[in-house]
Design an enzyme around this catalytic site. Structure first.
Site, PDB file in Angstrom:
ATOM      1  N   ASN A 130     -21.423  -5.186   0.396  1.00  0.00           N
ATOM      2  CA  ASN A 130     -21.760  -3.711   0.524  1.00  0.00           C
ATOM      3  C   ASN A 130     -22.990  -3.498  -0.399  1.00  0.00           C
ATOM      4  OD1 ASN A 130     -20.720  -2.849  -1.875  1.00  0.00           O
ATOM      5  ND2 ASN A 130     -19.128  -1.929  -0.264  1.00  0.00           N
ATOM      6  N   GLY A 176      -3.141  -5.217   0.617  1.00  0.00           N
ATOM      7  CA  GLY A 176      -3.819  -6.391  -0.096  1.00  0.00           C
ATOM      8  C   GLY A 176      -5.150  -6.966   0.865  1.00  0.00           C
ATOM      9  N   GLU A 233      -9.700 -10.179  -5.721  1.00  0.00           N
ATOM     10  CA  GLU A 233      -8.429  -9.335  -6.104  1.00  0.00           C
ATOM     11  C   GLU A 233      -7.391 -10.332  -6.754  1.00  0.00           C
ATOM     12  OE1 GLU A 233      -8.047  -5.325  -3.757  1.00  0.00           O
ATOM     13  OE2 GLU A 233      -6.802  -6.891  -3.154  1.00  0.00           O
ATOM     14  N   GLY A 248      -3.645   3.501   8.988  1.00  0.00           N
ATOM     15  CA  GLY A 248      -3.036   2.370   8.096  1.00  0.00           C
ATOM     16  C   GLY A 248      -3.993   1.012   8.026  1.00  0.00           C
ATOM     17  N   SER A 270      -3.153  -1.250  12.061  1.00  0.00           N
ATOM     18  CA  SER A 270      -4.355  -0.768  12.822  1.00  0.00           C
ATOM     19  C   SER A 270      -5.227  -1.762  13.489  1.00  0.00           C
ATOM     20  CB  SER A 270      -5.559   0.021  11.825  1.00  0.00           C
ATOM     21  OG  SER A 270      -6.046  -0.619  11.101  1.00  0.00           O
ATOM     22  N   ASP A 287     -11.750  -5.560   5.582  1.00  0.00           N
ATOM     23  CA  ASP A 287     -10.885  -6.689   5.638  1.00  0.00           C
ATOM     24  C   ASP A 287     -10.888  -7.121   6.959  1.00  0.00           C
ATOM     25  OD1 ASP A 287     -10.546  -6.707   3.012  1.00  0.00           O
ATOM     26  OD2 ASP A 287      -8.654  -5.502   3.135  1.00  0.00           O
ATOM     27  N   GLY A 312      -6.266 -10.169   0.943  1.00  0.00           N
ATOM     28  CA  GLY A 312      -6.037 -11.307   1.427  1.00  0.00           C
ATOM     29  C   GLY A 312      -5.076 -11.052   2.724  1.00  0.00           C
ATOM     30  N   ALA A 313      -3.778 -10.480   2.404  1.00  0.00           N
ATOM     31  CA  ALA A 313      -2.957 -10.292   3.434  1.00  0.00           C
ATOM     32  C   ALA A 313      -3.510  -9.663   4.820  1.00  0.00           C
ATOM     33  CB  ALA A 313      -1.794  -9.697   2.726  1.00  0.00           C
ATOM     34  N   ASP A 342       0.981  -1.345  -0.006  1.00  0.00           N
ATOM     35  CA  ASP A 342      -0.026  -0.133   0.024  1.00  0.00           C
ATOM     36  C   ASP A 342       0.780   1.342  -0.103  1.00  0.00           C
ATOM     37  OD1 ASP A 342      -2.318  -1.490   0.202  1.00  0.00           O
ATOM     38  OD2 ASP A 342      -3.068  -1.105   2.118  1.00  0.00           O
TER      39      ASP A 342
END
Length: 329
Positions: free
Chosen positions: A184, A41, A141, A286, A290, A251, A43-44, A15
């Protein structure tokens, strides 16, 4: 006996984040803050969020053989994620370009890079890993055919969770595996193919259930979330917090929901817990940095009243206090 509480199959990006006073209009240039590079990302992010909460977590993804890829692998290990399923090479690591305004809203452009090279063959080669997880979570993604291949290797009795972001029409075999499908408002309308399901989120949920998922979660920004299954439809209230940065909070919501479902929670209880996790995430800057620990979530649930902003997002645009609105990096 499962080796993992959660396996995340999905993307891993670096990012690249710049703070701006306001997001630029078409053709406009604005000045921003110094560039910050973070691990991200969808997934991560989900893998790190689950591991922070205490879940035994693994990640199946692909990164480049470059500095960004090494950054992402280091972040997974530091969070306690097993990165044995992370493949290296084939293309540069994916990158997300993110601008964040003073209210915490963000805009994101993604260059998929190595994420686009995570193939069905990679999933077949990792079939033992897929079959070793109580819950498997995925996003869009990475190539759709890779996600479809994943559901073919689920262990008997395991659960599949899908957040179809970025959204696109989904094949029936994938929809039928979802328990739940997490969307959403924008994602719901794309999956429904533009069908007029009205303006009531309960109508969207019922229309989605009719497409085959075993359960559905619709995130509604400051209005909380809605959960739906064969047992009926229920509302989940939001959690009031002061948002600093919504990046990655969607996420966190998905990861927490998946983990709690695997631990035996009801869909409504798991969504309520996930709303608290997403709310905690927006109180820090972040994405992965976070994400709260279980103790931090417990502290928030004791301190924050329900019913205000801070629930997962409705329309993908991001607003102050709505942790998953557009914050799905």
């Amino acid at each position: 006996m499962y080796d993992y509480d959660l396996l995340v199959v999905g993307s891993a990006n670096a990012d690249l984040v710049i703070g701006v006073e306001r997001r630029p209009a078409a053709g406009e240039t604005v000045l921003g803050s110094d560039l910050a590079v973070h691990s991200g990302g969808k997934g991560a992010n989900q893998a790190v969020a689950a591991a922070r909460l205490g879940a035994r977590t693994a990640l199946l993804a692909r990164v480049g053989d470059d500095a960004h890829g090494r950054l992402l692998l280091d972040a997974q290990r530091a969070a306690g994620v097993d990165p044995a399923g992370v493949l290296v090479g084939g293309a540069p690591t994916g990158v997300a370009l993110i601008t964040v305004d003073p209210s915490g809203d963000n805009s994101i452009v993604v260059s998929p890079g190595a994420n686009g090279r995570l193939t069905p063959g990679d999933v077949r080669a990792a079939a033992a890993l897929v079959g070793s997880a109580r819950v498997v979570s995925a996003q869009l993604e990475v190539p759709l055919e890779t996600v479809v291949e994943t559901v073919r290797h689920l262990a008997a009795g395991s659960r599949f969770v899908l957040n179809p972001s970025p959204p696109r029409p989904l094949p029936s075999q994938l929809l039928e595996a979802c328990d739940p499908l997490i969307v959403n408002e924008h994602e719901a309308k794309v999956i429904l193919g533009g069908a007029d399901a009205g303006t009531d989120p309960e109508d969207w949920a019922r229309a989605l259930l009719a497409r085959g998922p075993r359960s559905v979660v619709v995130t509604l920004g400051g209005e909380g979330a809605l959960v739906a299954s064969a047992e009926g439809v229920a509302r989940v209230p939001s959690v009031k917090v002061d948002a600093v940065d919504t990046t990655g909070a969607g996420d966190a919501f998905t990861a927490a929901l998946a983990w709690r479902l695997g631990a035996g929670a009801s869909l409504k209880d798991a969504a309520a817990y996930a709303a608290r996790v997403g709310a905690a995430a927006v109180t820090k800057r972040g994405a992965q940095e976070s994400y709260p620990t279980a103790a931090e979530v417990d502290a928030l649930s004791c301190a924050a009243p329900e019913g205000g902003p801070g629930a997962p997002g409705r329309d993908g645009e991001g607003t102050s206090g709505d942790p998953a609105r557009g914050g799905s990096r």
